[in-house]
Write an enzyme that holds these catalytic residues in place. Structure first.
Site, PDB file in Angstrom:
ATOM      1  N   CYS A   1       0.815  -1.201   0.000  1.00  0.00           N
ATOM      2  CA  CYS A   1       0.000   0.000   0.000  1.00  0.00           C
ATOM      3  C   CYS A   1       0.855   1.260   0.000  1.00  0.00           C
ATOM      4  O   CYS A   1       2.036   1.237   0.324  1.00  0.00           O
ATOM      5  CB  CYS A   1      -0.895   0.007   1.238  1.00  0.00           C
ATOM      6  SG  CYS A   1      -1.870  -1.489   1.441  1.00  0.00           S
TER       7      CYS A   1
ATOM      8  N   ARG B   1       3.749   0.054  -6.281  1.00  0.00           N
ATOM      9  CA  ARG B   1       3.608  -0.839  -5.150  1.00  0.00           C
ATOM     10  C   ARG B   1       2.473  -1.846  -5.360  1.00  0.00           C
ATOM     11  O   ARG B   1       2.405  -2.855  -4.648  1.00  0.00           O
ATOM     12  CB  ARG B   1       3.312  -0.033  -3.880  1.00  0.00           C
ATOM     13  CG  ARG B   1       4.503   0.784  -3.393  1.00  0.00           C
ATOM     14  CD  ARG B   1       4.082   1.770  -2.324  1.00  0.00           C
ATOM     15  NE  ARG B   1       5.249   2.315  -1.649  1.00  0.00           N
ATOM     16  CZ  ARG B   1       5.636   1.959  -0.421  1.00  0.00           C
ATOM     17  NH1 ARG B   1       4.954   1.062   0.239  1.00  0.00           N
ATOM     18  NH2 ARG B   1       6.709   2.492   0.126  1.00  0.00           N
TER      19      ARG B   1
ATOM     20  N   TRP C   1      -3.850  -2.320  -1.240  1.00  0.00           N
ATOM     21  CA  TRP C   1      -3.818  -3.672  -1.784  1.00  0.00           C
ATOM     22  C   TRP C   1      -4.453  -4.553  -0.711  1.00  0.00           C
ATOM     23  O   TRP C   1      -3.913  -4.703   0.378  1.00  0.00           O
ATOM     24  CB  TRP C   1      -2.385  -4.105  -2.061  1.00  0.00           C
ATOM     25  CG  TRP C   1      -2.303  -5.277  -3.006  1.00  0.00           C
ATOM     26  CD1 TRP C   1      -3.310  -6.035  -3.490  1.00  0.00           C
ATOM     27  CD2 TRP C   1      -1.106  -5.804  -3.588  1.00  0.00           C
ATOM     28  NE1 TRP C   1      -2.834  -7.006  -4.341  1.00  0.00           N
ATOM     29  CE2 TRP C   1      -1.485  -6.879  -4.414  1.00  0.00           C
ATOM     30  CE3 TRP C   1       0.234  -5.461  -3.487  1.00  0.00           C
ATOM     31  CZ2 TRP C   1      -0.555  -7.637  -5.124  1.00  0.00           C
ATOM     32  CZ3 TRP C   1       1.154  -6.221  -4.208  1.00  0.00           C
ATOM     33  CH2 TRP C   1       0.761  -7.290  -5.011  1.00  0.00           C
TER      34      TRP C   1
ATOM     35  N   ASN D   1      -0.683   1.417   6.279  1.00  0.00           N
ATOM     36  CA  ASN D   1       0.031   0.296   5.658  1.00  0.00           C
ATOM     37  C   ASN D   1       0.388  -0.688   6.756  1.00  0.00           C
ATOM     38  O   ASN D   1       0.751  -0.279   7.859  1.00  0.00           O
ATOM     39  CB  ASN D   1       1.329   0.757   4.987  1.00  0.00           C
ATOM     40  CG  ASN D   1       1.082   1.646   3.798  1.00  0.00           C
ATOM     41  OD1 ASN D   1      -0.044   1.768   3.322  1.00  0.00           O
ATOM     42  ND2 ASN D   1       2.136   2.267   3.314  1.00  0.00           N
ATOM     43  N   GLY D   2       0.346  -1.977   6.457  1.00  0.00           N
ATOM     44  CA  GLY D   2       0.782  -2.969   7.431  1.00  0.00           C
ATOM     45  C   GLY D   2      -0.347  -3.835   7.932  1.00  0.00           C
ATOM     46  O   GLY D   2      -1.414  -3.943   7.320  1.00  0.00           O
TER      47      GLY D   2
ATOM     48  N   GLU E   1      21.152 -22.213   4.809  1.00  0.00           N
ATOM     49  CA  GLU E   1      20.901 -20.796   4.535  1.00  0.00           C
ATOM     50  C   GLU E   1      21.437 -19.906   5.658  1.00  0.00           C
ATOM     51  O   GLU E   1      22.013 -18.841   5.409  1.00  0.00           O
ATOM     52  CB  GLU E   1      19.397 -20.569   4.336  1.00  0.00           C
ATOM     53  CG  GLU E   1      18.952 -19.118   4.330  1.00  0.00           C
ATOM     54  CD  GLU E   1      19.541 -18.276   3.209  1.00  0.00           C
ATOM     55  OE1 GLU E   1      19.365 -17.047   3.251  1.00  0.00           O
ATOM     56  OE2 GLU E   1      20.194 -18.839   2.296  1.00  0.00           O
TER      57      GLU E   1
ATOM     58  N   LYS F   1      24.191 -16.992   5.055  1.00  0.00           N
ATOM     59  CA  LYS F   1      23.990 -15.593   5.431  1.00  0.00           C
ATOM     60  C   LYS F   1      25.153 -15.087   6.281  1.00  0.00           C
ATOM     61  O   LYS F   1      25.645 -13.976   6.095  1.00  0.00           O
ATOM     62  CB  LYS F   1      22.685 -15.434   6.212  1.00  0.00           C
ATOM     63  CG  LYS F   1      21.457 -15.346   5.369  1.00  0.00           C
ATOM     64  CD  LYS F   1      21.396 -14.033   4.601  1.00  0.00           C
ATOM     65  CE  LYS F   1      20.441 -14.158   3.439  1.00  0.00           C
ATOM     66  NZ  LYS F   1      20.932 -15.033   2.357  1.00  0.00           N
TER      67      LYS F   1
ATOM     68  N   GLU G   1      28.300 -14.658   4.203  1.00  0.00           N
ATOM     69  CA  GLU G   1      28.202 -13.571   3.231  1.00  0.00           C
ATOM     70  C   GLU G   1      28.550 -12.211   3.819  1.00  0.00           C
ATOM     71  O   GLU G   1      29.258 -11.420   3.189  1.00  0.00           O
ATOM     72  CB  GLU G   1      26.772 -13.504   2.661  1.00  0.00           C
ATOM     73  CG  GLU G   1      26.460 -14.543   1.615  1.00  0.00           C
ATOM     74  CD  GLU G   1      25.046 -14.395   1.082  1.00  0.00           C
ATOM     75  OE1 GLU G   1      24.879 -14.450  -0.152  1.00  0.00           O
ATOM     76  OE2 GLU G   1      24.113 -14.200   1.889  1.00  0.00           O
TER      77      GLU G   1
ATOM     78  N   HIS H   1      29.110 -38.133  11.492  1.00  0.00           N
ATOM     79  CA  HIS H   1      29.806 -38.665  10.326  1.00  0.00           C
ATOM     80  C   HIS H   1      30.921 -37.736   9.854  1.00  0.00           C
ATOM     81  O   HIS H   1      31.273 -37.731   8.671  1.00  0.00           O
ATOM     82  CB  HIS H   1      28.812 -38.917   9.187  1.00  0.00           C
ATOM     83  CG  HIS H   1      27.809 -39.980   9.517  1.00  0.00           C
ATOM     84  ND1 HIS H   1      28.113 -41.326   9.515  1.00  0.00           N
ATOM     85  CD2 HIS H   1      26.497 -39.895   9.892  1.00  0.00           C
ATOM     86  CE1 HIS H   1      27.040 -42.026   9.851  1.00  0.00           C
ATOM     87  NE2 HIS H   1      26.046 -41.174  10.085  1.00  0.00           N
TER      88      HIS H   1
ATOM     89  N   LYS I   1      24.691  -8.284  -6.229  1.00  0.00           N
ATOM     90  CA  LYS I   1      23.293  -8.642  -6.021  1.00  0.00           C
ATOM     91  C   LYS I   1      22.801  -9.609  -7.093  1.00  0.00           C
ATOM     92  O   LYS I   1      22.076 -10.553  -6.803  1.00  0.00           O
ATOM     93  CB  LYS I   1      22.435  -7.373  -6.017  1.00  0.00           C
ATOM     94  CG  LYS I   1      20.969  -7.617  -5.714  1.00  0.00           C
ATOM     95  CD  LYS I   1      20.793  -8.181  -4.317  1.00  0.00           C
ATOM     96  CE  LYS I   1      19.346  -8.412  -3.981  1.00  0.00           C
ATOM     97  NZ  LYS I   1      19.196  -9.169  -2.718  1.00  0.00           N
TER      98      LYS I   1
END
Length: 607
Positions: free
Chosen positions: A2, A27, A74, A98-99, A479, A483, A486, A502, A602
């Site tokens: 929104c 948006r 939205w 919004n939210g 992941e 992170k 990175e 193992h 990116k």
């Protein structure tokens, strides 16, 4: 997502509001509206569909006034109807939002018991009614807004306009970005600088928990404890307005915080809740007759595929292979005309993934892409594209794009289950309810940020860190380790918990933190056994689990993080949040470049 605009101007404000809303169209939205104060009287106009519908309405039914607010909505709570469109009005107050207000049902029940009826299905109207109730009890507009803000749980950006107050806006921000614009005898509020750019280049970003009292003379900002706060005024250039940090220290922090709203928006786009829950995937997503799928991606996107493999095979009973895009075409994998190939990429331009797509194109029944840029090369060359709609992601270490990829892949797995008669209507409703609960649970997980920041001071001193998980938490361990590598440059590895003995157990000593991702699920006892093996060798265990898991296995660990309980199938989406925050705060503690880590880009557009 929104869009919000607010103007205290020197001229008729309706045209300014509509023009600013046009700049927020990127948006996405399905309704729009504005409200103004004219001669002390608060009034509004709302329309469903594109802004041209609102413009037409204003031609036939003008809305004069030099103070106003506007919104592109939205739909989340409630369908796209005029009654659900913003601004919402309750007596002397109008509000745009919004939210997600997580506790709106509780608040709405309380208000109903007090005799305050709600017309719409939205969480936002509840906010307006709370302010009205406070004002009818004698509170000033400022005090009523302040009291209301204290009662709201969730993520929100809000802007209030009051009857009889042509020189007052109140703005507040928690989780959703909001900016104040400074003019000459005028003031503005917007979701981001792009909406305000035609009116001013002087911007103040509200920080987390801030609220502001705005008049034409300026803005008085208060922090979450209601203390006066000084927030810097910056000058912006329109070319940069699409990638502002919106008051956050780093883009990555902003993008982590955006996940509840982004996920809710995506779920609303691709599914329908309520009394008759259903999937709303593009035409052509039909897994009938599909015998196998292959998921292809790079980096973080490949770990999203690893999680999705569990979903496709467990929920849909559909055999699933995973390939790293850079390896896929070189081994010339055998593919079948009864097989689908699904390619996952944030940018949609990843060179290895695009090359793999081209290899598969004429060898499978359908090429499907899950991307964040629907005009990208991968999207254009696919038979079917499902945008993840995460919005611009600036941080190199993917956060909101990752969880949005998981969301879309989860819905695809549910569709496969329905098409293959593995998921009935009751099962689909239960799974969708579990997914739709995640944005609220994510808000709770984001509340662990301060606790995680303290733990990160210790993690930042480590040279090696291990992540452990079982089942769909194994890819989350991968992941989490990625992170951390990175952006903090600490060596980290993710392992399936059962693989510890193992080989990796040889690395365990008192200097090696071991982060265990373990919701209380069917595999919890086995994970705890592996964790005990670490502790027996003086390893430092950080256990991330829900209250039930911590109560059962939390004794003796170095540290623990208590997560909200979630449906175990889709828990990986929720557990992405602490993994991201651990990496972020550890990088902060080490002083590395969070948004632009060394040697990384990116979008990888070369092999």
């Amino acid at each position: 997502m929104c869009g919000i605009i607010g103007v205290l101007g020197n001229h008729e404000v309706a045209p300014l509001l509509v023009e600013a809303l046009k700049r927020l169209e990127y948006r996405g939205y399905d309704s729009a509206g504005i409200a103004t104060v004219n001669g002390g009287r608060l009034d509004r106009r709302r329309a469903v569909g594109k802004l041209v519908n609102l413009s037409d309405l204003l031609v036939h039914d003008p809305l004069p006034g030099k103070a106003g607010i506007g919104h592109t909505r939205w739909a989340t709570h409630g369908a796209a109807t005029v009654v659900n469109a913003h601004p919402h009005k309750a007596g002397p107050v109008a509000v745009v939002h919004n939210g997600i207000i997580e506790n709106f049902r509780e608040l709405r029940s309380e208000l109903a018991a007090a005799g305050y009826a709600q017309e719409s299905q939205t969480d936002t109207e509840t906010v307006a009614i709370l302010v009205r109730q406070a004002m009818e009890a004698g509170a000033t507009p400022i005090e009523a807004a302040r009291q209301t803000l204290k009662r709201l749980h969730g993520a929100f950006a809000l802007c209030f306009l009051f009857d009889g107050e042509a020189d007052l806006l109140i703005a507040a921000r928690k989780g959703s970005p909001l900016a104040i614009g400074h003019g000459s005898g005028e003031m503005f509020v917007g979701s981001d600088a792009i909406a305000l750019a035609p009116m001013t280049d002087r911007i103040t970003y509200l920080e987390e928990g801030d609220w502001a009292v705005i008049t034409r003379a300026g803005a008085e900002v208060f922090d979450a404890q209601d203390r006066p706060a000084r927030r810097a005024e910056t000058r912006i250039q329109i070319d940069a307005t699409r990638i502002e940090k919106a008051g956050y220290k780093h883009f990555m922090a902003k993008e982590i915080a955006e996940q509840p709203v982004v996920l809710a928006d995506g779920l609303r786009h691709y599914s329908k809740g309520g009394a008759n829950p259903a999937l709303n995937l593009p035409e052509g997503v039909d897994f009938t007759g599909v015998e196998r799928i292959v998921l292809v991606a790079c980096g973080t996107a490949s770990y999203a595929c690893h999680v999705a493999k569990y979903w496709f095979e467990t929920v849909a009973g559909l055999p699933c292979d995973i390939d790293i895009a850079s390896e896929f075409r070189y081994r010339e994998p055998p593919l079948s005309p009864k097989q689908w190939a699904i390619f996952v990429s944030q940018s949609g331009e990843t060179a290895d993934t695009l090359a793999a797509l081209r290899y598969a194109k004429d060898r499978v029944a359908k090429v499907v892409s899950v991307v964040n840029v629907p005009t990208s090369s991968i999207a254009r060359e696919s038979d079917l594209t499902l945008p993840i709609m995460a919005g611009v992601e600036v941080g190199v270490a993917s956060t909101k794009a990752f969880t949005s990829q998981l969301m879309v892949l989860a819905l695809l797995a549910l569709k496969a289950g329905v098409d293959r008669d593995r998921v009935d209507s009751a099962g689909l409703a239960a799974h969708l309810a579990a997914l739709q609960a995640l944005p609220g649970l994510m808000n709770h997980a984001l509340g662990l940020s301060g606790e995680i920041a303290k733990l990160a001071e210790e993690l930042a001193r480590a040279q090696d860190i291990l992540f452990l998980g079982r089942g769909p938490m194994y890819p989350m361990a991968l992941e989490g380790a990625l992170k951390l590598k990175e952006i903090s440059y600490i060596h980290a590895e993710g392992y399936a918990s059962g693989e510890l003995k193992h080989g990796p157990i040889a690395l365990i000593d008192a200097q090696v933190p071991v982060i265990v991702l373990a919701p209380r699920d069917a595999l919890f006892d086995k994970t705890v056994s592996n964790m005990q093996e670490v502790m027996a060798r003086h390893g430092k265990v950080l256990l991330i689990s829900d209250a039930a898991g911590l109560a059962e296995a939390g004794n003796g660990v170095w540290a623990s993080l208590s997560m909200p309980a979630a449906d175990t199938i889709f828990a990986p989406i929720l557990y992405a949040v602490p993994a991201q925050l651990l990496a972020y705060h550890t990088a902060i503690a080490k002083g590395t470049d969070v948004d632009q880590p060394r040697n990384l880009a990116k979008s990888v557009t070369v092999e």
